[in-house]
Design an enzyme around this catalytic site. Structure first.
Site, PDB file in Angstrom:
ATOM      1  N   GLU A   4      -8.724  60.450  -0.121  1.00 15.19           N
ATOM      2  CA  GLU A   4      -8.156  61.538   0.677  1.00 15.19           C
ATOM      3  C   GLU A   4      -9.091  62.755   0.712  1.00 15.19           C
ATOM      4  O   GLU A   4      -9.054  63.553   1.639  1.00 15.19           O
ATOM      5  CB  GLU A   4      -6.797  61.946   0.090  1.00 15.19           C
ATOM      6  N   LYS A  48       2.602  60.226  10.706  1.00 15.21           N
ATOM      7  CA  LYS A  48       3.889  60.903  10.483  1.00 15.21           C
ATOM      8  C   LYS A  48       4.472  61.376  11.813  1.00 15.21           C
ATOM      9  O   LYS A  48       5.660  61.215  12.072  1.00 15.21           O
ATOM     10  CB  LYS A  48       3.714  62.109   9.551  1.00 15.21           C
ATOM     11  N   HIS A  75     -11.837  36.565 -11.630  1.00 10.70           N
ATOM     12  CA  HIS A  75     -11.391  35.220 -11.270  1.00 10.70           C
ATOM     13  C   HIS A  75     -10.781  35.175  -9.871  1.00 10.70           C
ATOM     14  O   HIS A  75     -10.244  34.149  -9.452  1.00 10.70           O
ATOM     15  CB  HIS A  75     -10.389  34.716 -12.318  1.00 10.70           C
TER      16      HIS A  75
HETATM   17  O1  PA5 Z   1      -2.684  64.755  -2.234  1.00  8.67           O
HETATM   18  C1  PA5 Z   1      -1.841  65.029  -1.413  1.00  8.67           C
HETATM   19  O2  PA5 Z   1      -1.756  66.169  -0.910  1.00  8.67           O
HETATM   20  C2  PA5 Z   1      -0.807  64.019  -0.960  1.00  8.67           C
HETATM   21  O3  PA5 Z   1      -1.049  62.764  -1.458  1.00  8.67           O
HETATM   22  C3  PA5 Z   1       0.575  64.446  -1.412  1.00  8.67           C
HETATM   23  O4  PA5 Z   1       0.591  64.507  -2.808  1.00  8.67           O
HETATM   24  C4  PA5 Z   1       1.640  63.473  -0.900  1.00  8.67           C
HETATM   25  O5  PA5 Z   1       1.557  63.321   0.475  1.00  8.67           O
HETATM   26  C5  PA5 Z   1       3.018  63.983  -1.274  1.00  8.67           C
HETATM   27  O6  PA5 Z   1       3.231  65.254  -0.748  1.00  8.67           O
HETATM   28  P1  PA5 Z   1       4.360  66.175  -1.287  1.00  8.67           P
HETATM   29  O7  PA5 Z   1       4.069  66.477  -2.716  1.00  8.67           O
HETATM   30  O8  PA5 Z   1       4.296  67.392  -0.440  1.00  8.67           O
HETATM   31  O9  PA5 Z   1       5.666  65.435  -1.138  1.00  8.67           O
END
Ligand code: PA5
Length: 428
Positions: free
Chosen positions: A280, A415, A301
């Site tokens: 990310e 989303k 394996h």
């Molecule tokens: O690293 C990030 O920002 C995302 O992976 C969030 O942690 C994830 O989308 C969850 O978001 P939130 O904590 O707002 O529910």
């Protein structure tokens, strides 16, 4: 401590390659340590987390331990991976075998089977919930929270169930914060300048870890030591920055995939957490190393053939653990039908270490570069240290790649489509 070895890289990376990245590294370091954009609060989190917050975390963990057979942690992505990674790292892949208060993670998918099974399991148990969401509106988490909140309300009544709900969220905004204030749920803070995937050293990770019996001070001690250690701009003196440099050199030589592998199954979720952190943070602007993970020797394996003989688009980063406290010996067998007596007196840990040496040599021969990271143990100190090592190397690596390691604009596209399909009102 994390020790980085370049023993398996000599064939692939020269001193000149490393030196040629010095300028990029220096720029990345100053970019990271400037106050230009948000999302950098994790840099000083090990020192900045307040003693009041820590006391609150420990006291909530004690209450959960004394009142509950089960803690349900509801969250997705950065709001659960770090906690799960830490618990497995410290306890075991099968950590619930050893915990009095069992910990289950839900709200990290939209699988109705997962929800059904956990509801069933919890029917006859005393249950508390820790719901974790920075934004407070993530659909997977919100749906699971509504379902499990209703479950608690039916079991204990609305009034009593309030004492069993702990919310970890932004201190001032979001729907979860609003709901917590209205309902009187206890809240824990995700600092506004700490993004989800960098948040494990806040209450996001520390509350579930504390319920699992972890010494959170020792986790923060390890992280603080890493924070104070990895500041030198001299690549040879800073293994954290060296890791970022090495992976960027390999990327520039066409290695577009990194496989993080460990010889310990209990690191499985740490690898998952690392995948999110790097994926990310770096995968944007059509750039980035694709992060993947394997657990050895198990996956040798299944994927060993590809790794030895397949398209060599990847490099490996291998984590090994030095100490083997278990010392499980191969026993003598006078019949020796299985022909294993040559291993008598050797520990399983020793055999594992030889598997690592043999595989690293074989893969290097097959044009797969190996970066080797060795940690001493799987204790709290090492966990904190390793978390900080990866967080900082990830941020530096992202800057060297020329991307912002703290945003994630790409995750919004699916989303938007999903909310359209679900008919979500415009003003939500
Ligand atoms: O690293 C990030 O920002 C995302 O992976 C969030 O942690 C994830 O989308 C969850 O978001 P939130 O904590 O707002 O529910």
């Amino acid at each position: 401590m994390v020790k980085l070895s370049t023993r398996y890289l000599e064939k692939f990376i020269t001193e000149k390659d490393i030196n040629s990245f010095q300028k990029k590294l220096t720029t990345a370091h100053f970019e990271l340590h400037s106050n230009d954009i948000g999302g950098k609060g994790w840099l000083n989190l090990p020192a900045n987390i307040s003693s009041e917050e820590l006391l609150k975390i420990k006291s909530a963990a004690q209450r959960i331990n004394s009142s509950s057979d089960v803690l349900i942690v509801i969250g997705i992505g950065g709001s659960y991976l770090g906690a799960r990674a830490g618990i497995e790292f410290l306890r075991s892949l099968n950590y619930n075998y050893f915990l009095k208060t069992k910990i289950f993670f839900i709200g990290n998918s939209l699988s109705s089977a997962d929800i059904f099974e956990l509801l069933k399991f919890c029917e006859s148990k005393d249950v508390s919930i820790n719901v974790v969401s920075k934004s407070g509106g993530t659909i997977e988490c919100a749906v699971a929270f509504r379902i499990f909140r209703r479950f608690l309300e039916k079991k204990y009544g609305k009034e009593k169930s309030r004492e069993r709900i702990y919310c970890t969220t932004d201190p001032t905004k979001g729907l979860l914060k609003k709901m917590a204030c209205e309902e009187g749920y206890e809240t824990f803070e995700i600092p506004p300048d700490v993004g989800g995937r960098y948040s494990v050293l806040s209450a996001v990770g520390l509350l579930p870890l504390s319920v699992a019996g972890a010494d959170v001070n020792e986790i923060l001690h390890g992280a603080s030591d890493a924070m104070n250690t990895f500041n030198s701009l001299e690549i040879s003196k800073n293994d954290c920055y060296k890791y970022s440099v090495l992976r960027n050199i390999l990327y520039s030589k066409g290695k577009a995939v990194e496989i993080l592998a460990s010889y310990e199954s209990r690191l499985k979720y740490l690898l998952e957490w690392w995948k999110q952190l790097f994926g990310e943070s770096e995968g944007k602007c059509k750039k980035g190393i694709f992060p993947s993970s394997l657990v050895f020797t198990s996956d040798l394996h299944s994927m060993g053939q590809f790794m030895q003989d397949g398209n060599p688009i990847f490099f490996e980063t291998i984590i090994t653990v030095l100490n083997d406290p278990y010392k499980i010996l191969v026993p003598h067998d006078s019949l020796n039908v299985d022909k294993l007596n040559y291993l008598v007196g050797k520990t399983v840990g020793y055999i594992n270490s030889q598997a690592f040496l043999a595989t690293a040599d074989a893969h290097t021969y097959a044009e797969v570069p190996n970066i080797h990271l060795q940690i001493d143990d799987t204790n709290e100190y090492e966990l904190g240290y390793l978390i900080y090592f990866f967080q900082k190397s990830c941020a530096i690596s992202g800057y060297m790649l020329g991307v912002n390691p703290f945003d994630q604009p790409g995750v919004e596209a699916y989303k938007r489509n999903m909310f359209k399909l679900l008919g979500r009102p415009e003003d939500t």
